[in-house]
Design an enzyme around this catalytic site. Structure first.
Site, PDB file in Angstrom:
ATOM      1  N   GLY A 108       0.804  -1.218   0.000  1.00 53.77           N
ATOM      2  CA  GLY A 108       0.000   0.000   0.000  1.00 53.77           C
ATOM      3  C   GLY A 108       0.832   1.260   0.000  1.00 53.77           C
ATOM      4  O   GLY A 108       0.318   2.360   0.001  1.00 53.77           O
ATOM      5  N   CYS A 109       2.147   1.098  -0.026  1.00 50.95           N
ATOM      6  CA  CYS A 109       3.049   2.237  -0.031  1.00 50.95           C
ATOM      7  C   CYS A 109       3.390   2.541  -1.484  1.00 50.95           C
ATOM      8  O   CYS A 109       3.898   1.677  -2.184  1.00 50.95           O
ATOM      9  CB  CYS A 109       4.312   1.860   0.745  1.00 50.95           C
ATOM     10  N   VAL A 110       3.082   3.759  -1.945  1.00 53.38           N
ATOM     11  CA  VAL A 110       3.343   4.046  -3.359  1.00 53.38           C
ATOM     12  C   VAL A 110       4.477   5.028  -3.568  1.00 53.38           C
ATOM     13  O   VAL A 110       4.938   5.623  -2.624  1.00 53.38           O
ATOM     14  CB  VAL A 110       2.081   4.573  -4.071  1.00 53.38           C
TER      15      VAL A 110
END
Lengths: 110, 102, 136
Positions: A108-110
């Site tokens: 979920g880390c972009v």
């Protein structure tokens, strides 16, 4: 990308996350930290080791707010807060510390 | 408060339709689409079980998908209503939520 | 909680390693957890196989993601509904599932079980009270 440690070449992706988690070593962590302009102190190691333990137990790198909460619980509020962790890892504790810890980018880390 | 359920798998390959029907509440609707339309056929090993749900639950089948598969509309279980894409959209709008069973 | 909080239910109906559905669902849950919604998970049909204890994928060369369910409490996902009939049809009972707990913030961080075994009828009622249902 790749890192060089003791004459070995360690492959990494274009953002600098190592490809094979089993390639990780303390020497490699120092090397990755250097490329992130971070000088590893005991405080840095404490977070990196925490992340490695978390991954070992749950098989994921935690999202930043989960990391902060978990650190607060195990090390106390003076360390489990945004300011402290961002001072150690200015580009984001989850992102940068995970890279040094040899873990995949947090989900979920972009 | 009712739910539109869509099912897109053949009931002869997976048990999705059966599970869906078992989790429907009165007033819900089930729309069979893609390979799910085979669940609307009469005269199959499952027809009776599907037909038994008609009434408490409204049963629909997407007509473009039955046409594509060469299934005549008169082979559908009595009580199953055919809808086109526009009808599909209307069904989504008429219900409080859509559950797309996979 | 603000009025914008919606009830999300992730429905898991597939066994863990034969297809990518189960892992993908879990990743979506972890990502979605950042949005402060009221999230719960449902396990029915073959989905109940995702929670069996003692999974060891070393010999099939894929990641064992079953430990990750135990991290869900950290993500404030504290309700994992498991359907009793689905367990029984597969010769399983709650004892065959791994232990998953969360710490209840409102009860002095008491550790509580996340898994709640419910009947098929209760599962249907749980589905009927959601704003959004995502099926996998």
């Amino acid at each position: 990308m790749e890192y060089k440690v003791n004459g070995h070449t360690i492959p990494a992706d274009e953002e600098g996350y190592i490809i094979n988690l089993s390639d990780w070593s303390k020497e490699l962590a120092e090397e990755i930290a250097k490329s992130e302009n971070i000088e590893m102190t005991d405080e840095h190691w404490e977070v990196v080791n925490f992340l490695r333990d978390y991954y070992e137990e749950y098989q994921i790198a935690p999202a930043v707010r989960v990391l902060i909460k978990a650190i607060k619980k195990s090390m106390g509020p003076e360390k489990g807060n945004n300011k402290y962790l961002y001072e150690l890892f200015p580009y984001g504790p989850a992102k940068q510390a995970c890279k040094i810890a040899g873990l995949p980018k947090p989900t979920g880390c972009v | 408060m009712s739910t539109l359920h869509t099912v897109n798998k053949s009931p002869f390959e997976t048990r999705t339709l059966e599970s869906c029907l078992a989790h429907c509440r009165p007033g819900d609707a089930v729309l069979m689409i893609e390979d799910g339309v085979y669940g609307a056929l009469s005269g199959t090993a499952l027809s009776d079980r599907v037909a038994a749900k008609a009434g408490a639950v409204k049963l629909y089948v997407l007509t473009p998908d039955i046409a594509a598969r060469g299934l005549p509309e008169d082979r559908m279980i009595a009580g199953v209503t055919g809808v086109d894409y526009r009808g599909f959209v209307d069904l989504v709008a008429e219900h409080d939520r859509t559950q797309a069973w996979l | 909680m603000s009025e914008d909080v919606k009830k999300f239910l992730y429905v898991n109906r597939k066994a863990p390693y034969g297809t990518i559905y189960a892992l993908e669902a879990l990743e979506v849950v972890l990502i979605g957890a950042a949005f402060d919604q009221d999230v719960s998970l449902a396990f029915l049909d073959d989905g109940v196989f995702q929670l069996t204890s003692g999974q060891d994928t070393a010999a099939i060369g894929v990641k064992n993601f079953s430990p990750t369910f135990r991290a869900l409490g950290d993500y404030e996902v504290t309700r994992l509904y498991v359907e009793r009939e689905s367990l029984e049809e597969r010769g399983l009972s709650a004892e065959d599932l791994q232990e998953i707990t969360y710490e209840d913030e409102d009860d002095d961080w008491a550790e509580k079980p996340s898994i709640r075994v419910v009947s098929r009828e209760e599962m249907a009622a749980i589905m009927a009270e959601q704003d959004v249902i995502l099926s996998f």
